[in-house]
Write a protein that holds these residues in place. Sequence first.
Motif, PDB file in Angstrom:
ATOM      1  N   GLY A   1      57.451  11.712   5.491  1.00 51.27           N
ATOM      2  CA  GLY A   1      56.814  12.634   6.399  1.00 51.27           C
ATOM      3  C   GLY A   1      55.240  12.082   6.066  1.00 51.27           C
ATOM      4  O   GLY A   1      54.388  12.900   6.836  1.00 51.27           O
ATOM      5  N   LEU A   2      54.894  11.391   5.451  1.00 48.57           N
ATOM      6  CA  LEU A   2      53.516  10.833   5.426  1.00 48.57           C
ATOM      7  C   LEU A   2      53.380   9.783   6.310  1.00 48.57           C
ATOM      8  O   LEU A   2      54.130   8.715   6.466  1.00 48.57           O
ATOM      9  N   PHE A   3      52.321   9.950   7.237  1.00 46.70           N
ATOM     10  CA  PHE A   3      51.831   9.057   8.152  1.00 46.70           C
ATOM     11  C   PHE A   3      50.778   8.180   7.855  1.00 46.70           C
ATOM     12  O   PHE A   3      50.756   6.833   8.219  1.00 46.70           O
ATOM     13  N   THR A   4      50.062   8.357   6.742  1.00 45.12           N
ATOM     14  CA  THR A   4      49.000   7.566   6.034  1.00 45.12           C
ATOM     15  C   THR A   4      48.907   7.668   4.681  1.00 45.12           C
ATOM     16  O   THR A   4      49.569   8.716   4.090  1.00 45.12           O
ATOM     17  N   ALA A   5      48.674   6.717   3.828  1.00 43.72           N
ATOM     18  CA  ALA A   5      48.573   6.762   2.371  1.00 43.72           C
ATOM     19  C   ALA A   5      49.791   7.016   1.763  1.00 43.72           C
ATOM     20  O   ALA A   5      49.793   7.209   0.655  1.00 43.72           O
ATOM     21  N   GLU A   6      50.867   6.463   2.449  1.00 42.38           N
ATOM     22  CA  GLU A   6      52.327   6.517   2.040  1.00 42.38           C
ATOM     23  C   GLU A   6      52.297   5.741   0.763  1.00 42.38           C
ATOM     24  O   GLU A   6      53.362   5.850  -0.210  1.00 42.38           O
ATOM     25  N   ASP A   7      51.777   4.562   0.684  1.00 46.31           N
ATOM     26  CA  ASP A   7      51.603   3.629  -0.580  1.00 46.31           C
ATOM     27  C   ASP A   7      51.049   4.071  -1.686  1.00 46.31           C
ATOM     28  O   ASP A   7      51.095   3.297  -2.790  1.00 46.31           O
ATOM     29  N   ARG A   8      50.319   5.086  -1.653  1.00 47.22           N
ATOM     30  CA  ARG A   8      49.443   5.491  -2.926  1.00 47.22           C
ATOM     31  C   ARG A   8      50.272   6.043  -4.078  1.00 47.22           C
ATOM     32  O   ARG A   8      50.326   5.399  -5.165  1.00 47.22           O
ATOM     33  N   PRO A   9      51.199   7.098  -3.614  1.00 44.52           N
ATOM     34  CA  PRO A   9      52.139   7.554  -4.856  1.00 44.52           C
ATOM     35  C   PRO A   9      53.087   6.459  -5.193  1.00 44.52           C
ATOM     36  O   PRO A   9      53.643   6.370  -6.289  1.00 44.52           O
ATOM     37  N   TRP A  10      53.446   5.788  -4.042  1.00 44.53           N
ATOM     38  CA  TRP A  10      54.499   4.485  -4.395  1.00 44.53           C
ATOM     39  C   TRP A  10      54.160   3.474  -5.369  1.00 44.53           C
ATOM     40  O   TRP A  10      54.705   3.131  -6.373  1.00 44.53           O
ATOM     41  N   ILE A  11      52.766   3.052  -5.316  1.00 44.58           N
ATOM     42  CA  ILE A  11      52.224   2.260  -5.931  1.00 44.58           C
ATOM     43  C   ILE A  11      52.043   2.605  -7.484  1.00 44.58           C
ATOM     44  O   ILE A  11      52.302   2.062  -8.527  1.00 44.58           O
ATOM     45  N   TRP A  12      51.832   3.992  -7.818  1.00 45.70           N
ATOM     46  CA  TRP A  12      51.780   4.392  -9.139  1.00 45.70           C
ATOM     47  C   TRP A  12      52.993   4.541  -9.658  1.00 45.70           C
ATOM     48  O   TRP A  12      53.268   4.352 -10.862  1.00 45.70           O
ATOM     49  N   ARG A  13      53.971   5.289  -8.889  1.00 46.72           N
ATOM     50  CA  ARG A  13      55.415   5.108  -9.499  1.00 46.72           C
ATOM     51  C   ARG A  13      56.011   3.756 -10.038  1.00 46.72           C
ATOM     52  O   ARG A  13      56.534   3.653 -10.931  1.00 46.72           O
ATOM     53  N   LEU A  14      55.760   2.975  -9.052  1.00 44.03           N
ATOM     54  CA  LEU A  14      55.994   1.389  -9.426  1.00 44.03           C
ATOM     55  C   LEU A  14      55.309   0.672 -10.596  1.00 44.03           C
ATOM     56  O   LEU A  14      56.147   0.237 -11.409  1.00 44.03           O
ATOM     57  N   HIS A  15      54.253   1.103 -10.766  1.00 44.26           N
ATOM     58  CA  HIS A  15      53.496   0.665 -12.067  1.00 44.26           C
ATOM     59  C   HIS A  15      53.790   1.254 -13.303  1.00 44.26           C
ATOM     60  O   HIS A  15      53.816   0.793 -14.170  1.00 44.26           O
TER      61      HIS A  15
ATOM     62  N   VAL B   1      42.487   5.486  13.768  1.00 39.61           N
ATOM     63  CA  VAL B   1      42.448   6.789  14.238  1.00 39.61           C
ATOM     64  C   VAL B   1      42.021   8.174  13.630  1.00 39.61           C
ATOM     65  O   VAL B   1      42.896   8.134  12.630  1.00 39.61           O
ATOM     66  N   LEU B   2      41.068   8.728  13.964  1.00 42.41           N
ATOM     67  CA  LEU B   2      40.336   9.855  13.304  1.00 42.41           C
ATOM     68  C   LEU B   2      40.986  11.094  13.676  1.00 42.41           C
ATOM     69  O   LEU B   2      40.255  11.827  14.499  1.00 42.41           O
ATOM     70  N   ASP B   3      42.333  11.213  13.233  1.00 37.35           N
ATOM     71  CA  ASP B   3      42.736  12.741  13.824  1.00 37.35           C
ATOM     72  C   ASP B   3      43.494  13.212  12.478  1.00 37.35           C
ATOM     73  O   ASP B   3      43.394  12.673  11.407  1.00 37.35           O
ATOM     74  N   ARG B   4      44.111  14.302  12.947  1.00 35.74           N
ATOM     75  CA  ARG B   4      44.786  15.076  11.915  1.00 35.74           C
ATOM     76  C   ARG B   4      45.544  14.127  10.725  1.00 35.74           C
ATOM     77  O   ARG B   4      45.809  14.685   9.590  1.00 35.74           O
ATOM     78  N   ARG B   5      46.281  13.176  11.292  1.00 35.31           N
ATOM     79  CA  ARG B   5      47.106  12.371  10.686  1.00 35.31           C
ATOM     80  C   ARG B   5      46.443  11.428   9.436  1.00 35.31           C
ATOM     81  O   ARG B   5      47.202  11.446   8.555  1.00 35.31           O
ATOM     82  N   GLN B   6      45.156  11.460   9.500  1.00 38.76           N
ATOM     83  CA  GLN B   6      44.468  11.080   8.315  1.00 38.76           C
ATOM     84  C   GLN B   6      44.480  11.703   7.122  1.00 38.76           C
ATOM     85  O   GLN B   6      44.415  11.218   6.117  1.00 38.76           O
ATOM     86  N   LEU B   7      44.734  13.240   7.206  1.00 45.27           N
ATOM     87  CA  LEU B   7      44.895  14.062   6.181  1.00 45.27           C
ATOM     88  C   LEU B   7      45.995  13.982   5.392  1.00 45.27           C
ATOM     89  O   LEU B   7      46.289  14.456   4.175  1.00 45.27           O
ATOM     90  N   ASP B   8      46.869  12.997   5.731  1.00 44.48           N
ATOM     91  CA  ASP B   8      48.158  12.846   4.860  1.00 44.48           C
ATOM     92  C   ASP B   8      47.681  12.252   3.320  1.00 44.48           C
ATOM     93  O   ASP B   8      48.422  12.123   2.709  1.00 44.48           O
ATOM     94  N   PHE B   9      46.448  11.689   3.639  1.00 45.14           N
ATOM     95  CA  PHE B   9      45.947  11.142   1.955  1.00 45.14           C
ATOM     96  C   PHE B   9      45.975  12.326   1.059  1.00 45.14           C
ATOM     97  O   PHE B   9      46.175  12.140  -0.045  1.00 45.14           O
TER      98      PHE B   9
END
Length: 325
Positions: free
Chosen positions: A185-199, A226-234
Amino acid sequence: MSSPIVTVILPAKDAGPYIGTTVTTLGRQFEDPGRLRLVVIDDGSTDDTRAQVQHFARDMPHVEIISNPQPIGLAAARNQGLDLVDTDFFCFVDGDDWMHPERLESLVESMRRLECDFVRTDHVTDTDGRRRLMRAPHGRRGRVVSPRDAIMPADETTMVDYPYAWAGMFHRRVLDRGLAHFEPGLFTAEDRPWIWRLHLRAESFAVVDAPAILYRRGVTTSLTQVLDRRQLDFLPAFAEAIRVVEEDDDADRFLPKIATTTMSVCAYHLFRARAMSTADRTALRTGIRDLLRAIPAEQIDPALSRLSDRRRRILARLVREVRTA
């Protein structure tokens, strides 16, 4: 026909102008192209992405293309690819990036030699032909270490600030332990929780040298542009990252780092908000207030002190509002 030893997961949406280069370079990764399995997720493209893959991958013996009628986002598309991994090693590449020849062969050799859960590499950015080497922020090269030992210190750029999923390779056991999937469900910043879980949860990794992967910047269809609402996925992405850290047995050690990173990224998005619509800008500020409340109160001031003067000033008003609410 040779059996594959590495699965490459390639999600793409409307990547027709670039994906031919991506696929062509994948065909140059091994002397025997049968050693690579390519899984392409065409995520609701409205252009000729699928036809381009079929054309440029015609000499590759192990190719599977999944077509999503509607886009489901990068995180979910990568997860689709992960569910199809059937080799010892796997990695990611995006549809507008490409690799130097024999990169993957080099990474497989490193994985076998070091016997670690995953390896990470530098990468090269390409902005209209201008290239820049971006080094993985870790001083030890070619040495196996605990991923947890590459998280701190809080006031420096470390490996959890280098979340690029495509900058490395992974052993299948990472997937089997449930550490490779992304938050759907994340369109941006999907790798942030992923990298923490990995490390936090993998057992071993190394930073290694390898032929380059090149990351194309400035692509107009990229969500980073693209500066629209999808950026808020962070916002939910970092809320999940904070949750991952708080669940760790050694949370007190790592909370200063996730607090600092979260607040720094919040300030970055507030600075960019001037280009957003009024409604999106309001939603951003509301979301940041909620995210600041998710950070333990005792971590706020120390994290603010680690930020640059400009980012600290940008965040100061929202921090006051959270405290007086």
